[in-house]
Structures are given as structure tokens and as C-alpha cells.
Scaffold this motif. Structure first.
Motif, mmCIF file in Angstrom:
data_model
loop_
_atom_site.group_PDB
_atom_site.id
_atom_site.type_symbol
_atom_site.label_atom_id
_atom_site.label_comp_id
_atom_site.label_asym_id
_atom_site.label_seq_id
_atom_site.Cartn_x
_atom_site.Cartn_y
_atom_site.Cartn_z
ATOM 1 N N VAL A 105 -59.200 9.814 57.121
ATOM 2 C CA VAL A 105 -59.609 10.632 55.971
ATOM 3 C C VAL A 105 -59.212 9.958 54.660
ATOM 4 C CG1 VAL A 105 -59.237 12.831 54.792
ATOM 5 C CG2 VAL A 105 -59.557 12.783 57.274
ATOM 6 N N ALA A 106 -57.990 9.434 54.610
ATOM 7 C CA ALA A 106 -57.500 8.813 53.381
ATOM 8 C C ALA A 106 -58.325 7.579 53.015
ATOM 9 C CB ALA A 106 -56.026 8.446 53.537
ATOM 10 N N ASN A 107 -58.684 6.779 54.009
ATOM 11 C CA ASN A 107 -59.459 5.560 53.737
ATOM 12 C C ASN A 107 -60.849 5.885 53.198
ATOM 13 O OD1 ASN A 107 -57.364 3.914 54.538
ATOM 14 N ND2 ASN A 107 -58.133 3.638 56.620
ATOM 15 N N VAL A 108 -61.508 6.885 53.780
ATOM 16 C CA VAL A 108 -62.854 7.253 53.328
ATOM 17 C C VAL A 108 -62.804 7.776 51.900
ATOM 18 C CG1 VAL A 108 -64.787 8.824 53.706
ATOM 19 C CG2 VAL A 108 -63.718 7.696 55.641
ATOM 20 N N LYS A 109 -61.856 8.652 51.595
ATOM 21 C CA LYS A 109 -61.749 9.203 50.253
ATOM 22 C C LYS A 109 -61.386 8.119 49.244
ATOM 23 C CE LYS A 109 -62.005 12.707 48.849
ATOM 24 N NZ LYS A 109 -63.157 13.369 48.178
ATOM 25 N N TYR A 110 -60.543 7.189 49.644
ATOM 26 C CA TYR A 110 -60.144 6.117 48.732
ATOM 27 C C TYR A 110 -61.354 5.266 48.341
ATOM 28 C CZ TYR A 110 -58.107 1.708 47.171
ATOM 29 O OH TYR A 110 -57.804 0.570 46.455
ATOM 30 N N ILE A 111 -62.168 4.907 49.318
ATOM 31 C CA ILE A 111 -63.345 4.075 49.032
ATOM 32 C C ILE A 111 -64.329 4.841 48.151
ATOM 33 C CG2 ILE A 111 -65.325 2.916 50.069
ATOM 34 C CD1 ILE A 111 -63.554 2.302 52.477
ATOM 35 N N ASP A 112 -64.552 6.120 48.457
ATOM 36 C CA ASP A 112 -65.492 6.921 47.675
ATOM 37 C C ASP A 112 -65.024 7.046 46.227
ATOM 38 O OD1 ASP A 112 -67.819 8.928 47.606
ATOM 39 O OD2 ASP A 112 -66.135 10.142 46.895
ATOM 40 N N GLN A 113 -63.753 7.324 46.026
ATOM 41 C CA GLN A 113 -63.229 7.448 44.669
ATOM 42 C C GLN A 113 -63.249 6.120 43.928
ATOM 43 O OE1 GLN A 113 -59.357 9.184 45.230
ATOM 44 N NE2 GLN A 113 -60.164 11.173 45.861
ATOM 45 N N LEU A 114 -62.997 5.029 44.651
ATOM 46 C CA LEU A 114 -63.033 3.712 44.017
ATOM 47 C C LEU A 114 -64.431 3.392 43.498
ATOM 48 C CD1 LEU A 114 -61.735 0.972 43.348
ATOM 49 C CD2 LEU A 114 -62.314 0.230 45.670
ATOM 50 N N GLN B 34 -56.020 10.394 62.350
ATOM 51 C CA GLN B 34 -56.839 11.306 61.558
ATOM 52 C C GLN B 34 -56.502 11.187 60.066
ATOM 53 O OE1 GLN B 34 -56.077 15.158 63.205
ATOM 54 N NE2 GLN B 34 -56.956 14.675 65.180
ATOM 55 N N THR B 35 -55.227 11.206 59.749
ATOM 56 C CA THR B 35 -54.804 11.118 58.350
ATOM 57 C C THR B 35 -55.250 9.813 57.713
ATOM 58 O OG1 THR B 35 -52.874 12.501 58.854
ATOM 59 C CG2 THR B 35 -52.818 11.229 56.800
ATOM 60 N N SER C 178 -69.908 7.452 60.927
ATOM 61 C CA SER C 178 -69.677 6.075 61.381
ATOM 62 C C SER C 178 -68.200 5.698 61.301
ATOM 63 C CB SER C 178 -70.514 5.106 60.543
ATOM 64 O OG SER C 178 -70.143 5.154 59.171
ATOM 65 N N THR C 179 -67.520 6.152 60.252
ATOM 66 C CA THR C 179 -66.104 5.831 60.108
ATOM 67 C C THR C 179 -65.284 6.463 61.219
ATOM 68 O OG1 THR C 179 -66.350 5.686 57.709
ATOM 69 C CG2 THR C 179 -64.121 5.930 58.576
ATOM 70 N N VAL C 180 -65.539 7.730 61.498
ATOM 71 C CA VAL C 180 -64.806 8.416 62.558
ATOM 72 C C VAL C 180 -65.080 7.762 63.905
ATOM 73 C CG1 VAL C 180 -64.601 10.584 63.825
ATOM 74 C CG2 VAL C 180 -64.680 10.607 61.338
ATOM 75 N N SER C 181 -66.334 7.436 64.172
ATOM 76 C CA SER C 181 -66.683 6.791 65.443
ATOM 77 C C SER C 181 -65.976 5.451 65.589
ATOM 78 C CB SER C 181 -68.199 6.607 65.533
ATOM 79 O OG SER C 181 -68.548 5.937 66.735
ATOM 80 N N ASN C 182 -65.983 4.641 64.545
ATOM 81 C CA ASN C 182 -65.330 3.326 64.610
ATOM 82 C C ASN C 182 -63.819 3.464 64.782
ATOM 83 O OD1 ASN C 182 -67.800 2.043 64.246
ATOM 84 N ND2 ASN C 182 -67.569 1.899 62.029
ATOM 85 N N ASP C 183 -63.208 4.400 64.058
ATOM 86 C CA ASP C 183 -61.761 4.558 64.161
ATOM 87 C C ASP C 183 -61.342 5.090 65.524
ATOM 88 O OD1 ASP C 183 -61.720 3.644 61.617
ATOM 89 O OD2 ASP C 183 -60.780 5.400 60.717
ATOM 90 N N ILE C 184 -62.149 5.974 66.110
ATOM 91 C CA ILE C 184 -61.835 6.474 67.456
ATOM 92 C C ILE C 184 -61.948 5.350 68.478
ATOM 93 C CG2 ILE C 184 -62.659 7.978 69.308
ATOM 94 C CD1 ILE C 184 -63.275 10.079 67.235
#
Length: 322
Positions: A70-79, A66-67, A29-35
Motif C-alpha cells: 500500500v505504501a509503495n503504490v501511494k508513494y508513486i502516485d503522490q510522486l 500488505q503495509t 497488478s501491484t498486489v498480484s506481483n507482490d503476492i
């Protein structure tokens, strides 16, 4: 599930696969929305750029998207993981901590889980204090998942160390268990799901085909879920730009070009001749008009009246003043 040990795959499997499903859904969903958001952007230039420049700019914009994605998804997951760990939330599966009741005084206390680090064949738990990972200190304590034939908790008055004693009935290759299903799933691999025999051992239906290890992929069979999630489970990013469509959309009103060339003698003489010829023509037109203008101006200043007598045989007009 309460009858299974915290090391038992049957206890963690459902939660871990729910985590894996959510990770895939979040990435998709994140990739689809960002594209979609990227495609709504416009590139504005004051001049039409060349094909090479356009392709370089598009590649740079795509790599930046792309960068950032990826960074936003990892940031939310780690948070979210840090919030859960630092808040001391207790897992319903009793994997990081659990309540112990003292029936004599009707009191409860919390026992924290510890995971044995080392060879699962060791059976003497009294010598394992220096090889334990405490869930109060870190959330990524893990141990090899398997089918363990003993109780979920250590006996009373025994350190709360999840130690595989006796050894498991069998190990699930690649799968780990630990303090939290999320962290243990990220450190696991999916190698068991490439093997039909392994799927049979853990009770997966024959209707579900194993993953195909012969399909070309940048992710190996033993790649961790965390590594794949870092790349949002994407095999390749496709990027294409249409210079023709871009050029048609811009529709430039004019197109010009310049080039530098060293002049020669013939070119120089041609330019000079053109200048002299053009200058002679211009002067031939302007001089008579200027003479007539100044004569009229001079006559007005003297108060004279200019009379035109006639033209001479050469076509020139004759004037006299009075």
C-alpha cells in the motif's frame, strides 16, 4: 469538448474514468506481483516451530507485505502528482490554466484557473475573490460536477474564476471537477453509479447495470475514491497457512522432549541401586584385567620371565617368575 465549461461533467468524465481505470489496474497488478514475490520467499528455522508460532510468524509477514504494498503504490502516485503540479503542466482540458490570445498584437498569455468555493447559487462573481481556490497554489481545487450551460472560459477582463453562474441544469451526485482530473477523481465518490436515474441523466447505457448497494462491503456508497485507493480497492485480505505441509517439508530427523519432575524416595533408591549394581559389574570385569596388566608390566621392568604352570581347581592360573 472545447465548448463545455471546466465545471461541466461532460468535459471531465472521460478523463476521470480513464484515471479510475488506471488506478484499479495499478492496484491489481501491484498486489498480484507482490503476492507472487511473497510466495517465493522461504522461512528457514533451525528447529521445527509449533503451529501457534508458525501462524503468528505468517500473520506478521503478511501484514508487513500488505503495509509495504500500500505504501509503495501511494508513494508513486503522490510522486507523479507532485511532478505534474510543480512542473506547471497545462491540462489539455483547460481546467488548471489556459492560453489567451490577444489578436491585436498577436501575443499569448497564460490564465490560471480558480475554482469558486461556496454555494453554487451565488451569482454575483464580484464578491467571490475571498472564496476562490487557485490552481497555481494547489492542485486539489474542486467543485461539484454538473451540466452547465455556458462557455468554457470567463469573458475577457473578468477574473478567471470558474463560478457556476447561472446555476447548472443538474448536479452529478458525488462527482467533482477541478484543476486536474486525477485529483478531482480521487476526491469524488461513486454514489451516482448506484442509482439508475442518475446514470440515465448522464447518458449511461441501459445495458450497464448500476452498482449494487445491498452487497456487503466495507466501502460505503459515499466513500471517496481516494479512500478506496488507499486500500487498493481490496475488500478483504485472505491468509491461510498449512502447518501439516510445513512440517512435512521440514522432515525433522529426530524429535525429543524434556519435562521437569520432582523426584521421590522410591525413584532415588532405584537410581542408587542401579548405579551400585552397574558399578559392581564394571569393577568385576576391569579389576582382573588391570591386575594382570600391572603384573606383566612389573615383570618386564625386573627382567623376569613369567611362566604359567597350570590352573588350580578354582580355575585360577598359577605363575612363577625366573
Amino acid at each position: 469538448m472545447s465548448r463545455f465549461s471546466a465545471l461541466d461533467f461532460r468535459l471531465l468524465a472521460m478523463s476521470q474514468f480513464q484515471i479510475l481505470t488506471l488506478l484499479c489496474q495499478i492496484a491489481a497488478s501491484t498486489v498480484s506481483n507482490d503476492i507472487n514475490q511473497f510466495l517465493t520467499q522461504q522461512m528457514v528455522t533451525n528447529q521445527v516451530v509449533s503451529r501457534q508460532v508458525l501462524e503468528v510468524q505468517i500473520i506478521a509477514l503478511v501484514e508487513q507485505m500488505q503495509t509495504t504494498t500500500v505504501a509503495n503504490v501511494k508513494y508513486i502516485d503522490q510522486l507523479v502528482s507532485l511532478v505534474i503540479f510543480n512542473s506547471g503542466i497545462m491540462s489539455a482540458l483547460n481546467t488548471n490554466r489556459y492560453l489567451i490570445q490577444n489578436p491585436l498584437v498577436s501575443s499569448y498569455y497564460i490564465q490560471h484557473g480558480q475554482y469558486f468555493v461556496g454555494d453554487y447559487k451565488v451569482s454575483n462573481a464580484s464578491h467571490l475573490n475571498n472564496t476562490a481556490c487557485d490552481c497555481t497554489l494547489m492542485s486539489n481545487c474542486t467543485f461539484q460536477a454538473g451540466f452547465y450551460n455556458y462557455s468554457i472560459r470567463p469573458p475577457q477582463n473578468v477574473a478567471a474564476l470558474y463560478v457556476p453562474s447561472p446555476p447548472p441544469m443538474f448536479i452529478v451526485p458525488g462527482m467533482l471537477v477541478g484543476c486536474l482530473p486525477h485529483d478531482s477523481m480521487l476526491q469524488s465518490t461513486l454514489e451516482c453509479f448506484y442509482n439508475r436515474s442518475c446514470l440515465n441523466l448522464i447518458g449511461i447505457s441501459q445495458a450497464i447495470a448500476p452498482l449494487n448497494a445491498t452487497v456487503p462491503s466495507r466501502f460505503r456508497v459515499n466513500t471517496t475514491v481516494n479512500t478506496m485507493f488507499d486500500q487498493l480497492f481490496i475488500e478483504t485480505w485472505g491468509n491461510s497457512s498449512n502447518f501439516t505441509s510445513y512440517y512435512d517439508a521440514c522432515r525433522p530427523e529426530a524429535c525429543s522432549y524434556t519435562y521437569t519432575e520432582r523426584g521421590n524416595f522410591l525413584y532415588t533408591m532405584t537410581i542408587l541401586a542401579s548405579l551400585i549394581g552397574g558399578l559392581a559389574t564394571i569393577l568385576g570385569i576391569l579389576v582382573p584385567l588391570l591386575v594382570q596388566f600391572f603384573r606383566r608390566l612389573l615383570g618386564k621392568c625386573r627382567g623376569d620371565t613369567i611362566h604359567t604352570i597350570d590352573s588350580d581347581p578354582a580355575g585360577r592360573r598359577l605363575f612363577y617368575f625366573s
